[in-house]
Design a protein around this motif. Structure first.
Motif, PDB file in Angstrom:
ATOM      1  N   SER A  70      -2.599   6.677  -1.910  1.00 54.18           N
ATOM      2  CA  SER A  70      -1.028   6.082  -1.447  1.00 54.18           C
ATOM      3  C   SER A  70      -0.581   4.664  -2.109  1.00 54.18           C
ATOM      4  CB  SER A  70      -1.819   4.960  -0.327  1.00 54.18           C
ATOM      5  OG  SER A  70      -2.686   3.786  -0.376  1.00 54.18           O
ATOM      6  N   SER A  71       0.463   4.788  -1.979  1.00 53.99           N
ATOM      7  CA  SER A  71       1.457   3.934  -3.206  1.00 53.99           C
ATOM      8  C   SER A  71       0.799   2.789  -3.502  1.00 53.99           C
ATOM      9  CB  SER A  71       2.923   3.490  -3.187  1.00 53.99           C
ATOM     10  OG  SER A  71       2.601   3.589  -1.724  1.00 53.99           O
ATOM     11  N   HIS A  89       2.622   7.161  -6.321  1.00 56.97           N
ATOM     12  CA  HIS A  89       1.913   7.787  -5.099  1.00 56.97           C
ATOM     13  C   HIS A  89       0.173   8.748  -5.574  1.00 56.97           C
ATOM     14  CE1 HIS A  89       4.551   7.177  -2.626  1.00 56.97           C
ATOM     15  NE2 HIS A  89       5.842   7.388  -3.442  1.00 56.97           N
ATOM     16  N   HIS A 111      -6.391   1.870   1.757  1.00 58.34           N
ATOM     17  CA  HIS A 111      -5.669   2.893   2.573  1.00 58.34           C
ATOM     18  C   HIS A 111      -6.090   3.115   3.842  1.00 58.34           C
ATOM     19  CE1 HIS A 111      -3.092   6.396   2.807  1.00 58.34           C
ATOM     20  NE2 HIS A 111      -2.399   5.776   3.456  1.00 58.34           N
TER      21      HIS A 111
END
Length: 120
Positions: A70-71, A89, A111
């Motif tokens: 996840s970014s 990403h 995340h």
């Protein structure tokens, strides 16, 4: 791979054994850390889902492998990723410079926290 894989196992079976072993290590780490993840193929990549959302993706290409946590996780842990090429990403790594287990776990925990907070 010629045809697109329809399962994570099919995707992994088509890889070079060394890359397969490394991605299976990451897969096992994530599923041990987050029990109950679901496996699927999304965007042509092996995907582990948590609470019906993509938790991580992982892939192999000719020159490197990639891990997509996840970014948010990449941004939060950027200081721990300076030895790797990153995009917004993804984190790229090789068999010579793999992702340490503790780093994978930290990225996944971030995340999970964001999914649990229903961050979109």
């Amino acid at each position: 791979m010629g045809e697109k894989a329809t399962s994570v196992e099919e995707y992994l079976n088509a890889l070079d054994p060394a890359c397969r072993a490394e991605l299976e290590r990451i897969r096992a780490l994530v599923t041990r850390l987050v029990p109950g993840t679901e496996e699927t193929i999304s965007y042509g990549m092996p995907t582990l889902k948590y609470r019906n959302r993509a938790l991580v993706y992982f892939t192999a290409s000719k020159k490197h492998m990639s891990f997509y946590p996840s970014s948010w996780a990449i941004e939060e842990l950027r200081d721990k990723l300076t030895d790797y090429k990153t995009t917004e990403h993804a984190i790229q790594f090789t068999l010579e410079k793999t992702l340490p287990s503790a780093l994978v776990e930290d990225l996944v925990r971030v995340h999970v926290r964001e999914i649990d907070a229903d961050r979109q």
